[in-house]
Design an enzyme around this catalytic site. Structure first.
Site, mmCIF file in Angstrom:
data_model
loop_
_atom_site.group_PDB
_atom_site.id
_atom_site.type_symbol
_atom_site.label_atom_id
_atom_site.label_comp_id
_atom_site.label_asym_id
_atom_site.label_seq_id
_atom_site.Cartn_x
_atom_site.Cartn_y
_atom_site.Cartn_z
ATOM 1 N N PHE A 1 160.364 31.196 10.459
ATOM 2 C CA PHE A 1 160.449 29.858 11.054
ATOM 3 C C PHE A 1 159.983 28.800 10.057
ATOM 4 O O PHE A 1 159.177 27.922 10.352
ATOM 5 C CB PHE A 1 159.646 29.812 12.364
ATOM 6 C CG PHE A 1 160.142 30.805 13.367
ATOM 7 C CD1 PHE A 1 161.334 30.597 14.036
ATOM 8 C CD2 PHE A 1 159.451 31.982 13.601
ATOM 9 C CE1 PHE A 1 161.824 31.528 14.933
ATOM 10 C CE2 PHE A 1 159.930 32.926 14.496
ATOM 11 C CZ PHE A 1 161.125 32.695 15.167
ATOM 12 N N GLU B 1 155.812 31.939 13.391
ATOM 13 C CA GLU B 1 155.737 32.003 14.856
ATOM 14 C C GLU B 1 156.732 31.082 15.541
ATOM 15 O O GLU B 1 156.842 29.896 15.233
ATOM 16 C CB GLU B 1 154.320 31.644 15.325
ATOM 17 C CG GLU B 1 154.147 31.744 16.834
ATOM 18 C CD GLU B 1 152.699 31.576 17.290
ATOM 19 O OE1 GLU B 1 152.457 31.681 18.507
ATOM 20 O OE2 GLU B 1 151.817 31.346 16.427
ATOM 21 N N LYS C 1 149.061 36.620 18.076
ATOM 22 C CA LYS C 1 147.603 36.762 18.069
ATOM 23 C C LYS C 1 147.305 38.114 17.445
ATOM 24 O O LYS C 1 147.680 39.154 17.970
ATOM 25 C CB LYS C 1 147.018 36.694 19.488
ATOM 26 C CG LYS C 1 146.669 35.288 19.916
ATOM 27 C CD LYS C 1 145.462 34.780 19.179
ATOM 28 C CE LYS C 1 145.399 33.254 19.185
ATOM 29 N NZ LYS C 1 146.161 32.655 18.099
#
Length: 433
Positions: A217, A234, A250
């Site tokens: 991304f 992410e 996470k």
């Protein structure tokens, strides 16, 4: 409204660099690049949008309503960003910490020229008013020089730390006290690294950062004098028709050159009870956010605590999906899930209140989102992490990193995780590649 032309095109590194050099003539540029990272939910390998026909730039006040009106009125492609501080439009919160960047809180534009890349082709979507420029532009791109892409910045940038190690550890201990009292279960505590009176070459900096990270991304954003150079791994949220997915990260572990040992580190991350606990808490938060907008019974955890490997780090990622009514507003999907749980904590509102009290700097675009809406209302947004932000007018450079604090957190290890996440940005700015 738009003229569409499809051409054969190979999206290799040389051609990417040519495209980005050509794009620098415009005041508004957004480049979104998957770096050929294999993923299940990919629509395009890359997108390039340049040259604003219309734009929306606003502060947090009524920001989502303004974006909703702009998105539905244009009924066209729009590209831009949402800062973390739009939380103040969603909830009764505030952002009073120091802000060295001074980015607008929300900034979108309707591009005159858009390039949508698949594996071996590109679709050019030009507003009809500039459709006669397609051939000329394509010839210019083909001839564009790419050798300048390897130029280094003017000088190494002297990085300052806004929060010392001792202060960061003290802040983590404060969060642990909140957790013991039951105020929250988890909070993401961030810190800023910055440079004042600093000049960088944004495109060259981005190319270097992307080269050593290769994330799915990746973003180069230029909106006049505001720049975001993002190596984000992410996805925040994506809509395709009536399907919405979110992919919170996470859990982080370093990579090493020895393949066998590197594989062991990934396996250890997959089994680490603390990291799994962090991820599961946020996955549950995302499930709850999506349940507010989803058709009954449609929220599904497609992947839980899956390990993904990138050039710099291993990450633990979960994927949550749902079905929303076809006529449900795309901006309302964002409003109901914003900000992303991976950058806040649980419960979300309490975590955001504590974050504001504890952190030393306003987050701004860091831990916000960059992406686009299509004319049909489909959208895709990343999470702005592993990113260098630059205000060229103020000569202010900033990047921030953070870690999720749970009851099992060891403050010194959380600080080490922050330094690991900061490594690529520091290397690029200090010319220590």
């Amino acid at each position: 409204m738009r003229t569409i032309k499809k051409l054969s095109f190979s999206l290799n590194e040389v051609n990417k660099t040519r495209l980005l050099h050509w794009a620098q003539q415009f005041e508004e540029v957004v480049w979104l690049d998957s770096n050929n990272y294999s993923q299940k939910h990919e629509t395009y390998q890359a997108l390039l949008a340049v040259d604003a026909f219309t734009a929306l730039k606003t502060d947090v006040y009524d920001a989502f309503s303004k974006l909703k009106e702009y998105q539905t009125t244009t009924a066209d492609w729009i590209f831009g960003y949402l800062t973390y501080d739009l939380k103040n439009d969603v909830e009764k919160l505030h952002s009073n910490n120091f802000d060295g960047l001074n980015f607008p809180d929300l900034y979108f534009f309707q591009p005159k020229k858009i390039f949508l890349f698949s594996e071996n082709s590109v679709e050019l979507h030009y507003l009809n008013m500039v459709a006669d420029e397609i051939e000329e532009d394509w010839a210019s791109i083909s001839k564009s020089l790419q050798k300048r892409g390897t130029d280094k910045n003017l000088n190494p940038v002297k990085i300052n730390i806004r929060t010392t190690k001792d202060n960061y550890i003290r802040k983590v201990e404060e969060v642990l006290e909140h957790i013991k009292r039951g105020d929250i279960y988890e909070a993401n505590v961030c810190q800023e690294f910055y440079a004042e009176d600093a000049e960088i070459k944004p495109l060259q900096t981005f190319l270097q950062l992307n080269k050593i990270s290769k994330p799915p991304f990746s973003v180069f954003l230029k909106l006049n004098n505001f720049f975001a150079l993002s190596a984000s791994p992410e996805r925040y949220i994506k809509r395709s028709g009536n399907t919405v997915i979110s992919q919170p990260i996470k859990g982080t572990a370093k990579r090493i050159e020895n393949e066998i040992e590197d594989s062991k580190i990934a396996q250890q991350l997959a089994k680490d009870p603390k990291e799994r606990s962090e991820n599961i808490m946020i996955t549950d938060l995302v499930r709850n956010d999506l349940a507010r907008i989803a058709e009954k019974g449609s929220v599904t955890v497609d992947e839980l605590c899956a390990i993904y490997t990138f050039k710099q780090v291993h990450q633990m990622i979960s994927t949550v999906s749902c079905t929303v009514p076809q006529d449900f507003s795309s901006v309302e999907v964002l409003r109901n899930t914003y900000p992303m749980g991976s950058m806040t904590g649980a419960p979300k509102i309490s975590a955001m209140q504590i974050i504001e009290e504890i952190e030393d700097a306003k987050r701004g675009l860091y831990s916000g989102a960059i992406g686009y809406f299509s004319p049909t209302g489909d959208f895709d947004f990343n999470v702005v992490i592993r990113s260098i932000l630059y205000n060229a007018s103020k000569k202010y450079v900033s990047f921030s990193v953070g870690s999720a604090i749970t009851s099992n957190s060891v403050p010194e290890k959380e600080y080490e995780e922050c330094l690991l996440k900061a490594k690529a940005m520091r290397q690029v700015l200090n010319h220590t590649l």
